[in-house]
Design an enzyme around this catalytic site. Structure first.
Site, PDB file in Angstrom:
ATOM      1  N   LYS A 172       0.839  -1.202   0.000  1.00  0.00           N
ATOM      2  CA  LYS A 172       0.000   0.000   0.000  1.00  0.00           C
ATOM      3  C   LYS A 172       0.876   1.254   0.000  1.00  0.00           C
ATOM      4  CE  LYS A 172      -2.139   2.673   3.164  1.00  0.00           C
ATOM      5  NZ  LYS A 172      -2.282   3.887   2.379  1.00  0.00           N
ATOM      6  N   GLU A 247      10.053   1.616  10.333  1.00  0.00           N
ATOM      7  CA  GLU A 247      10.963   2.739  10.052  1.00  0.00           C
ATOM      8  C   GLU A 247      10.163   4.000  10.315  1.00  0.00           C
ATOM      9  OE1 GLU A 247      14.041   2.243   9.424  1.00  0.00           O
ATOM     10  OE2 GLU A 247      13.974   0.103   9.006  1.00  0.00           O
ATOM     11  N   CYS A 281      13.047  11.802   6.265  1.00  0.00           N
ATOM     12  CA  CYS A 281      13.188  11.372   7.660  1.00  0.00           C
ATOM     13  C   CYS A 281      14.610  11.592   8.154  1.00  0.00           C
ATOM     14  CB  CYS A 281      12.793   9.907   7.781  1.00  0.00           C
ATOM     15  SG  CYS A 281      13.707   8.865   6.646  1.00  0.00           S
ATOM     16  N   GLU A 383       8.911  15.803  16.052  1.00  0.00           N
ATOM     17  CA  GLU A 383       9.209  15.843  14.614  1.00  0.00           C
ATOM     18  C   GLU A 383       8.258  16.810  13.906  1.00  0.00           C
ATOM     19  OE1 GLU A 383       8.084  12.532  12.044  1.00  0.00           O
ATOM     20  OE2 GLU A 383      10.119  12.536  11.244  1.00  0.00           O
TER      21      GLU A 383
END
Ligand code: NAD
Length: 479
Positions: A172, A247, A281, A383
């Protein structure tokens, strides 16, 4: 552009009959649609993957290599088309998609095509005729779930090793950037990949993503995305004893000592701060500068950031393109507002950027530099995933190591100094899965890649990925 699911080698509309509008970040306009799939479509995909598995796992390695290599070649042949699709779908500068995203997607398939030919397992002898050897067998159906920031690049980084190891896949892509995954499914059809080997189901995370995670026949899940999503996935997958690679997010330190190679550091720091609108990231969002260099660095970095052109993805001069969605733009701007409340000073940026028509409704944020924030504030702990960095001075090596490690994340870090002993000493103590010294984003696909702490579990890359996607079985024989 109507995106369709790719299941059992054919294109399908979703069972629901519903589609989700796909928005172009550069213009803010709807320019296509994608399937609003649900559990029923995932069940179909799993059936197809299950049917394909016996054939795929028994295929001679050379044949498996040929399929994956053919996909890689097609991606390279269609570089322009794929890069344009990526830039349009994601908002990133076209030159970046041409230089990084699409070549890397091709490299992922090429690398794992080759790796499968060289993969090996170990054997151990004991005295008096005892031998143990390890079979590394494909697990079955792998579930691969990817984010929007490097759409085809990260999608293929999971799919290629899963297939190379002999699994079939239900995958996906992000519902925010579905187009290049759809173009990949067309490539798979063109090269006659056996039906059901790769299945791509489009739609929302809470419907399609969760249905993949929950499906009892999918035994291994590889996920890249946000830490909160990762937590939810772990909570579902753990009691089902699924193999899991997560991750997740990061809050990466960029540590600059006064004795660094200044110009290389400066050029690279501009990239590590603002490439892909800061939506990588691995971007270094917390910049620590040794005190004697602080004022000089601040001055030059601010000036050079101001000179970065914010523009639409098809402007070859664009250094910073559109952020991925309206929602994400609002999130970034809300963090900038928060930074001010927390006592930060905005040295440059801090606002939206408005372009001319037809890009006037697009999502543009000026690259933003903030100083004067305490270590423990939310801006320095959470973040943001946008073109926003903070500056913090430091005096000693010990102090900067503590500051760098003092966040919940542990994905990557960058160290700048010409004193290699110091660099290695600091690298040894940093809590991060990936560390660059005097460089950033240099990627050797053979090395393990992944984070520690809230940045995830498991490692991707090289043989590590092939080990992840295989079940080791030990056989011991007395002869
Ligand atoms: P996200 O977690 O919102 O979504 C990632 C994917 O998960 C999407 O395909 C989404 O549809 C799906 N998803 C959402 N909810 C789900 C659920 N409940 N169950 C299963 N699947 C679900 O992340 P995002 O906003 O697309 O991506 C940005 C995040 O990804 C950032 O935090 C970034 O740091 C992280 N990221 C990490 C890495 C890495 O290698 N560590 C790389 C790229 C991005």
């Amino acid at each position: 552009m109507r995106v369709l699911n790719y299941i059992g080698g054919d294109f399908h509309t979703p069972k629901s009959g519903q589609f989700i509008p796909n928005i172009e970040p550069a213009t803010g306009e709807v320019y296509g649609e994608l399937p609003d799939s649900d559990e029923r479509d995932v069940v179909l995909a799993v059936e197809a993957a299950k049917k394909a598995f016996p054939l795929w796992k028994q295929l001679p390695l050379e044949k498996r290599f040929e399929y994956l290599y053919a996909i890689s070649q097609r991606i390279t042949e269609q570089l322009d088309e794929l890069a344009e699709a990526e830039a349009r779908d994601n908002g990133k500068p076209l030159w970046l998609a041409k230089k990084v995203d699409i070549p890397r997607a091709a490299a992922n398939f090429r690398f794992f095509a080759s790796a499968l030919l060289h993969f090996f397992s170990e054997s151990y002898e004991m005295p008096k005729g005892v031998l143990s050897y390890v079979l590394r067998q494909p697990i079955g159906i792998a579930g691969c779930i990817a984010p929007w920031n490097l759409p085809l690049y990260l999608f293929t980084w999971k799919i290629a090793p899963a297939l190379a190891a002999g699994n079939t896949v239900v995958a996906k892509p992000s519902e925010i950037t579905p187009v290049t995954a759809f173009l990949l499914s067309k490539i798979c059809q063109e090269i006659d990949l056996p039906p059901g080997v790769l299945n791509i189901v489009h739609g929302y995370g809470n419907k399609v993503g969760e249905a993949i995670v929950k499906h009892p026949d999918i035994k291994v899940i590889s996920f890249t995305g946000g830490t909160e999503t990762g937590k939810r996935i772990a909570a579902i997958a753990a009691p089902m004893f699924k193999r899991l690679a997560l991750e997740l997010g990061g809050k990466n330190p960029n540590i600059i000592f006064a004795d660094c190679d200044y110009e290389t550091m400066m050029q690279t720091t501009l990239l590590s701060s603002f490439s892909n609108q800061g939506q990588i990231c691995l971007c270094g969002s917390r910049i620590f500068i040794e005190k004697p260099l602080y004022e000089r660095f601040k001055h030059d970095f601010v000036e050079r950031t101001k000179a970065m052109k914010v523009s639409h993805p098809f402007d070859p001069e664009a250094k910073v393109g559109a952020v991925v969605s309206e929602q994400h733009k609002k999130k970034i701007l809300s963090y900038i507002a928060l930074a001010k409340e927390e006592g930060g000073t905005i040295l440059t940026g801090g606002t939206e950027v408005h372009l001319e028509t037809p890009y006037d409704k697009g999502y543009y944020v000026a690259p933003t530099i903030i100083e004067g924030l305490p270590q423990q504030c939310r801006t320095n702990q959470e973040e943001i995933f946008g073109p926003v960095v903070t500056l913090q001075p430091f005096e000693t090596e010990e102090e900067v190591i503590n500051l760098a490690n003092d966040v919940p994340y542990g994905l990557s870090a960058t160290i700048w100094s010409q004193n290699i002993r110091r660099c290695m000493r600091v690298a040894e103590q940093l809590q991060a899965g990936v560390i660059w010294i005097n460089s950033w984003l240099l990627r050797d696909l053979r090395v393990p890649f992944g984070g520690m702490k809230n940045s995830g579990i498991g490692r991707e890359g090289g043989f590590e990925a092939l080990r992840f996607f295989t079940e080791p079985k030990t056989v011991t024989i007395r002869y």
